[in-house]
Design a protein around this motif. Structure first.
Motif, mmCIF file in Angstrom:
data_model
loop_
_atom_site.group_PDB
_atom_site.id
_atom_site.type_symbol
_atom_site.label_atom_id
_atom_site.label_comp_id
_atom_site.label_asym_id
_atom_site.label_seq_id
_atom_site.Cartn_x
_atom_site.Cartn_y
_atom_site.Cartn_z
ATOM 1 N N ASP A 115 60.864 2.139 -56.310
ATOM 2 C CA ASP A 115 62.032 2.986 -56.076
ATOM 3 C C ASP A 115 63.199 2.184 -55.500
ATOM 4 O O ASP A 115 64.223 2.742 -55.115
ATOM 5 N N GLY A 116 63.049 0.851 -55.464
ATOM 6 C CA GLY A 116 64.108 -0.006 -54.945
ATOM 7 C C GLY A 116 64.627 -0.958 -56.002
ATOM 8 O O GLY A 116 64.470 -0.732 -57.202
ATOM 9 N N ASP A 117 65.247 -2.042 -55.547
ATOM 10 C CA ASP A 117 65.790 -3.055 -56.453
ATOM 11 C C ASP A 117 64.693 -4.054 -56.807
ATOM 12 O O ASP A 117 63.979 -4.551 -55.928
ATOM 13 N N ALA A 118 64.576 -4.352 -58.093
ATOM 14 C CA ALA A 118 63.482 -5.191 -58.564
ATOM 15 C C ALA A 118 63.873 -5.840 -59.882
ATOM 16 O O ALA A 118 64.986 -5.660 -60.385
ATOM 17 N N SER A 119 62.936 -6.598 -60.437
ATOM 18 C CA SER A 119 63.089 -7.112 -61.790
ATOM 19 C C SER A 119 61.743 -7.007 -62.488
ATOM 20 O O SER A 119 60.690 -7.048 -61.843
ATOM 21 N N VAL A 120 61.795 -6.864 -63.799
ATOM 22 C CA VAL A 120 60.581 -6.863 -64.612
ATOM 23 C C VAL A 120 60.633 -8.073 -65.524
ATOM 24 O O VAL A 120 61.621 -8.293 -66.235
ATOM 25 N N TYR A 121 59.585 -8.885 -65.461
ATOM 26 C CA TYR A 121 59.426 -10.014 -66.373
ATOM 27 C C TYR A 121 58.481 -9.576 -67.486
ATOM 28 O O TYR A 121 57.371 -9.098 -67.227
ATOM 29 N N LEU A 122 58.910 -9.754 -68.716
ATOM 30 C CA LEU A 122 58.145 -9.353 -69.897
ATOM 31 C C LEU A 122 58.028 -10.559 -70.818
ATOM 32 O O LEU A 122 59.037 -11.176 -71.170
ATOM 33 N N GLN A 123 56.789 -10.900 -71.205
ATOM 34 C CA GLN A 123 56.545 -12.074 -72.040
ATOM 35 C C GLN A 123 55.622 -11.711 -73.198
ATOM 36 O O GLN A 123 54.638 -10.998 -73.012
ATOM 37 N N ILE A 124 55.951 -12.197 -74.381
ATOM 38 C CA ILE A 124 55.090 -12.032 -75.546
ATOM 39 C C ILE A 124 54.859 -13.409 -76.153
ATOM 40 O O ILE A 124 55.819 -14.141 -76.417
ATOM 41 N N THR A 125 53.594 -13.767 -76.361
ATOM 42 C CA THR A 125 53.270 -15.026 -77.023
ATOM 43 C C THR A 125 52.578 -14.742 -78.352
ATOM 44 O O THR A 125 52.144 -13.619 -78.614
ATOM 45 N N ARG A 126 52.461 -15.793 -79.155
ATOM 46 C CA ARG A 126 51.834 -15.607 -80.470
ATOM 47 C C ARG A 126 50.349 -15.303 -80.363
ATOM 48 O O ARG A 126 49.737 -14.820 -81.306
ATOM 49 N N GLY A 127 49.763 -15.556 -79.200
ATOM 50 C CA GLY A 127 48.373 -15.185 -79.002
ATOM 51 C C GLY A 127 47.504 -16.344 -78.574
ATOM 52 O O GLY A 127 47.982 -17.411 -78.189
ATOM 53 N N SER A 128 46.199 -16.132 -78.637
ATOM 54 C CA SER A 128 45.207 -17.123 -78.238
ATOM 55 C C SER A 128 44.371 -17.497 -79.455
ATOM 56 O O SER A 128 43.831 -16.625 -80.135
ATOM 57 N N ALA A 129 44.274 -18.798 -79.699
ATOM 58 C CA ALA A 129 43.556 -19.290 -80.876
ATOM 59 C C ALA A 129 43.289 -20.770 -80.687
ATOM 60 O O ALA A 129 43.953 -21.424 -79.865
ATOM 61 N N PRO A 130 42.337 -21.350 -81.437
ATOM 62 C CA PRO A 130 42.127 -22.791 -81.361
ATOM 63 C C PRO A 130 43.442 -23.541 -81.583
ATOM 64 O O PRO A 130 44.239 -23.193 -82.447
ATOM 65 N N ARG A 131 43.663 -24.573 -80.782
ATOM 66 C CA ARG A 131 44.953 -25.261 -80.771
ATOM 67 C C ARG A 131 45.249 -25.934 -82.108
ATOM 68 O O ARG A 131 44.488 -26.778 -82.585
ATOM 69 N N ASP A 132 46.379 -25.521 -82.685
ATOM 70 C CA ASP A 132 46.866 -26.084 -83.939
ATOM 71 C C ASP A 132 48.352 -25.763 -84.015
ATOM 72 O O ASP A 132 48.764 -24.663 -83.660
ATOM 73 N N HIS A 133 49.161 -26.716 -84.460
ATOM 74 C CA HIS A 133 50.593 -26.453 -84.527
ATOM 75 C C HIS A 133 50.917 -25.292 -85.456
ATOM 76 O O HIS A 133 51.823 -24.498 -85.188
ATOM 77 N N ALA A 134 50.223 -25.181 -86.566
ATOM 78 C CA ALA A 134 50.482 -24.085 -87.507
ATOM 79 C C ALA A 134 50.068 -22.752 -86.890
ATOM 80 O O ALA A 134 49.199 -22.691 -86.012
ATOM 81 N N PHE A 135 50.703 -21.669 -87.371
ATOM 82 C CA PHE A 135 50.380 -20.342 -86.857
ATOM 83 C C PHE A 135 48.892 -20.039 -87.071
ATOM 84 O O PHE A 135 48.345 -20.332 -88.143
ATOM 85 N N PRO A 136 48.231 -19.434 -86.083
ATOM 86 C CA PRO A 136 46.846 -19.029 -86.287
ATOM 87 C C PRO A 136 46.766 -17.840 -87.249
ATOM 88 O O PRO A 136 47.716 -17.076 -87.397
ATOM 89 N N TYR A 137 45.628 -17.715 -87.889
ATOM 90 C CA TYR A 137 45.428 -16.655 -88.876
ATOM 91 C C TYR A 137 44.891 -15.400 -88.199
ATOM 92 O O TYR A 137 43.896 -15.454 -87.471
#
Length: 296
Positions: A87-109
């Motif tokens: 009910d006071g002054d605040a901020s909301v941090y919102l983050q979206i990532t591509r997800g979790s998958a075995p590390r590879d530069h190309a997009f995971p399937y």
């Protein structure tokens, strides 16, 4: 500064101390994600439409599928404030990532995006808003698509740290002498009573407060010109100011140790601060402007 207990993930609300960050998270390993910081005044979001629209634009630009429809995301963000009794002054941090998958530069399937959001107390920087701040200049070494609010912020972090180490609030970035923006805010130059700022191209972030500053200028018959200026122009400015969701409309009084104007917040900056407070429905008792007017 308090960080509230409940965090929004793509699946549910969880207790902060029970959150387990996924293994091989692409946001951690590649900076493969986007984010927003949304201001809250007296328990109410400010410019949430602008932030949500920019979030979806950023997601589309990097080909991330947001795990909520817009109307559902609005609902969940409202629930986040309610669950934390904000009910006071605040901020909301919102983050979206591509997800979790075995590390590879190309997009995971067939990997689902990860979404996280949390809220924390954030008081208005009243002393800085009243008295003004200083900045240094730094070369802009970021990538060319700064209009995407991505997690790739290391150049911004280094510029902000350089400002901090010099005792300044911000770092004004430039490419070959042409001012773009700051490490975490947009910057404006006042000359002959007109407000200049870098055009909203791909090489700057199209700030949500920046859009409101443009609207305020139109409402007050102040000419707003999207035209880049140069670092050698800065000492000749009548006024300089910054804008962001956390800095609001911030007077800038010195750059690299050189005084701007008469070294005090100028009348156009003060007018735009007044417009901001009105637009954000900031209550009179939370405003410094009436008190400030009596001392200037």
């Amino acid at each position: 500064m308090a960080i509230y207990n409940h965090i929004l993930t793509e699946n549910d609300f969880v207790e902060q101390n029970t959150l387990k960050y996924p293994f091989e998270e692409r946001g951690l390993q590649f900076g493969d994600g986007i984010y927003e910081v949304i201001r809250v005044y007296k328990g109410n979001y400010y410019l949430i439409d602008e932030h949500v629209e920019r979030l979806y634009r950023s997601a589309a630009a990097v080909k991330i599928a947001v795990p909520y429809r817009k109307e559902d995301l609005y609902q969940r963000l409202d629930e986040l404030l309610k669950k934390n009794d904000v009910d006071g002054d605040a901020s909301v941090y919102l983050q979206i990532t591509r997800g979790s998958a075995p590390r590879d530069h190309a997009f995971p399937y067939q990997t689902n995006a990860n979404l996280y959001a949390y809220v924390k107390d954030l008081s208005r920087p009243l002393e800085f808003l009243r008295e003004g701040v200083t900045a240094i200049t730094q070369e802009d070494v970021r990538w060319d698509w700064c209009y995407i609010k991505s997690l790739n912020l290391l150049p911004n972090v280094l510029a902000k740290q350089a400002a901090k180490e010099s005792g300044s609030y911000e770092a004004i970035l430039h490419k070959n002498g042409e001012v773009t923006e700051c490490s975490s805010s947009n910057v404006y130059f006042v000359r002959d009573g007109k407000v200049y700022t870098h055009p909203a191209k791909k090489n700057i972030l199209h700030g949500c407060v920046r859009m409101r500053v443009e609207a305020f200028c139109k409402e007050e018959n102040i000419e707003f010109i999207e035209e880049a200026f140069r670092i050698e122009d800065l000492p000749n400015a009548e006024e300089l100011f910054l804008s962001s969701s956390t800095s609001e409309v911030m007077p800038l009084l010195k750059v690299d140790g050189q005084k701007i104007g008469d070294g005090r917040p100028g009348p156009i900056t003060r007018k735009l601060q007044q417009c901001y407070e009105k637009d954000a429905n900031i209550l009179a008792e939370d405003s410094f402007l009436k008190e400030q007017a009596a001392t200037e």
